[in-house]
Design a protein around this motif. Structure first.
Motif, PDB file in Angstrom:
ATOM      1  N   THR A   1       3.803  13.659  -3.887  1.00  0.00           N
ATOM      2  CA  THR A   1       2.764  12.630  -3.907  1.00  0.00           C
ATOM      3  C   THR A   1       2.992  11.610  -2.803  1.00  0.00           C
ATOM      4  O   THR A   1       4.123  11.385  -2.379  1.00  0.00           O
ATOM      5  N   ASP A   2       1.884  11.039  -2.352  1.00  0.00           N
ATOM      6  CA  ASP A   2       1.975   9.962  -1.379  1.00  0.00           C
ATOM      7  C   ASP A   2       1.369   8.674  -1.946  1.00  0.00           C
ATOM      8  O   ASP A   2       1.068   7.750  -1.232  1.00  0.00           O
ATOM      9  N   ASP A   3       1.233   8.633  -3.269  1.00  0.00           N
ATOM     10  CA  ASP A   3       0.680   7.476  -3.958  1.00  0.00           C
ATOM     11  C   ASP A   3       1.680   6.324  -3.913  1.00  0.00           C
ATOM     12  O   ASP A   3       2.853   6.497  -4.254  1.00  0.00           O
ATOM     13  N   GLY A   4       1.218   5.157  -3.499  1.00  0.00           N
ATOM     14  CA  GLY A   4       2.095   3.995  -3.364  1.00  0.00           C
ATOM     15  C   GLY A   4       2.706   3.531  -4.677  1.00  0.00           C
ATOM     16  O   GLY A   4       3.882   3.157  -4.722  1.00  0.00           O
ATOM     17  N   ASP A   5       1.905   3.548  -5.742  1.00  0.00           N
ATOM     18  CA  ASP A   5       2.423   3.119  -7.045  1.00  0.00           C
ATOM     19  C   ASP A   5       3.497   4.071  -7.554  1.00  0.00           C
ATOM     20  O   ASP A   5       4.500   3.648  -8.127  1.00  0.00           O
TER      21      ASP A   5
ATOM     22  N   VAL B   1       9.219   5.400  -8.406  1.00  0.00           N
ATOM     23  CA  VAL B   1      10.346   6.282  -8.073  1.00  0.00           C
ATOM     24  C   VAL B   1      11.496   5.460  -7.520  1.00  0.00           C
ATOM     25  O   VAL B   1      12.652   5.641  -7.918  1.00  0.00           O
ATOM     26  N   SER B   2      11.197   4.523  -6.625  1.00  0.00           N
ATOM     27  CA  SER B   2      12.251   3.676  -6.040  1.00  0.00           C
ATOM     28  C   SER B   2      12.948   2.837  -7.110  1.00  0.00           C
ATOM     29  O   SER B   2      14.177   2.723  -7.109  1.00  0.00           O
ATOM     30  N   ARG B   3      12.155   2.283  -8.008  1.00  0.00           N
ATOM     31  CA  ARG B   3      12.738   1.463  -9.077  1.00  0.00           C
ATOM     32  C   ARG B   3      13.648   2.309  -9.968  1.00  0.00           C
ATOM     33  O   ARG B   3      14.759   1.879 -10.324  1.00  0.00           O
ATOM     34  N   LEU B   4      13.195   3.501 -10.312  1.00  0.00           N
ATOM     35  CA  LEU B   4      14.004   4.378 -11.156  1.00  0.00           C
ATOM     36  C   LEU B   4      15.255   4.820 -10.420  1.00  0.00           C
ATOM     37  O   LEU B   4      16.342   4.880 -11.002  1.00  0.00           O
ATOM     38  N   ARG B   5      15.125   5.114  -9.139  1.00  0.00           N
ATOM     39  CA  ARG B   5      16.288   5.539  -8.347  1.00  0.00           C
ATOM     40  C   ARG B   5      17.340   4.426  -8.303  1.00  0.00           C
ATOM     41  O   ARG B   5      18.539   4.692  -8.413  1.00  0.00           O
ATOM     42  N   GLU B   6      16.901   3.179  -8.158  1.00  0.00           N
ATOM     43  CA  GLU B   6      17.842   2.041  -8.156  1.00  0.00           C
ATOM     44  C   GLU B   6      18.559   1.934  -9.501  1.00  0.00           C
ATOM     45  O   GLU B   6      19.768   1.687  -9.552  1.00  0.00           O
TER      46      GLU B   6
ATOM     47  N   GLU C   1       7.638   3.426 -16.837  1.00  0.00           N
ATOM     48  CA  GLU C   1       6.683   3.004 -15.818  1.00  0.00           C
ATOM     49  C   GLU C   1       6.214   4.203 -14.994  1.00  0.00           C
ATOM     50  O   GLU C   1       5.023   4.367 -14.719  1.00  0.00           O
ATOM     51  N   LEU C   2       7.149   5.065 -14.591  1.00  0.00           N
ATOM     52  CA  LEU C   2       6.802   6.248 -13.809  1.00  0.00           C
ATOM     53  C   LEU C   2       5.873   7.161 -14.591  1.00  0.00           C
ATOM     54  O   LEU C   2       4.884   7.669 -14.048  1.00  0.00           O
TER      55      LEU C   2
END
Length: 134
Positions: A86-90, A95-100, A126-127
């Protein structure tokens, strides 16, 4: 049938074919977006299962400390899959928040501390919401 009638019929057939093709492109593009959303939702569901595994592994860390690492690895793998699909910004932000959150848990596990899985659970929720079509 005269030559001009045949010519007009061919032109009409070609125009109809071109119109049908033009209409099909947005429909196919729409299907592609839906397919991506469903892939994202399916992968988010897999992430949620891995988060459940992680919570259980953290609870049982004394018995088998490698289970937490395995659950974290599965989450990372699924996050990479979502990133590629996906290239969806949300979705990217989730994904970034979960990765952190996963990185924080991994740091705690490696340091021998009992990690808090709450940020991972919240980010996974959230994801899942962001990936759910509709």
């Amino acid at each position: 049938m005269s030559l001009s009638q045949v010519s007009r019929r061919r032109a009409g057939t070609a125009a109809a074919a071109a119109a049908a093709a033009a209409l099909a492109v947005p429909v196919l593009a729409g299907c592609s977006a839906v397919d991506r959303a469903l892939d994202c939702a399916g992968t988010a569901s897999a992430v949620a299962r891995s988060v459940d595994d992680l919570q259980q592994a953290v609870s049982d860390a004394g018995e088998d400390p490698t289970r937490a690492d395995q659950a974290l690895d599965r989450i990372d793998k699924n996050l990479s899959k979502i990133d590629k699909e996906t290239d969806d910004g949300d979705v990217g932000k989730s994904v970034s928040r979960l990765r952190e959150a996963v990185d924080s848990v991994r740091t705690d596990v490696e340091a021998g501390r009992t990690p808090s899985t709450k940020p991972v659970v919240e980010a996974a929720d959230e994801l899942t919401k962001v990936c759910t079509p509709g």
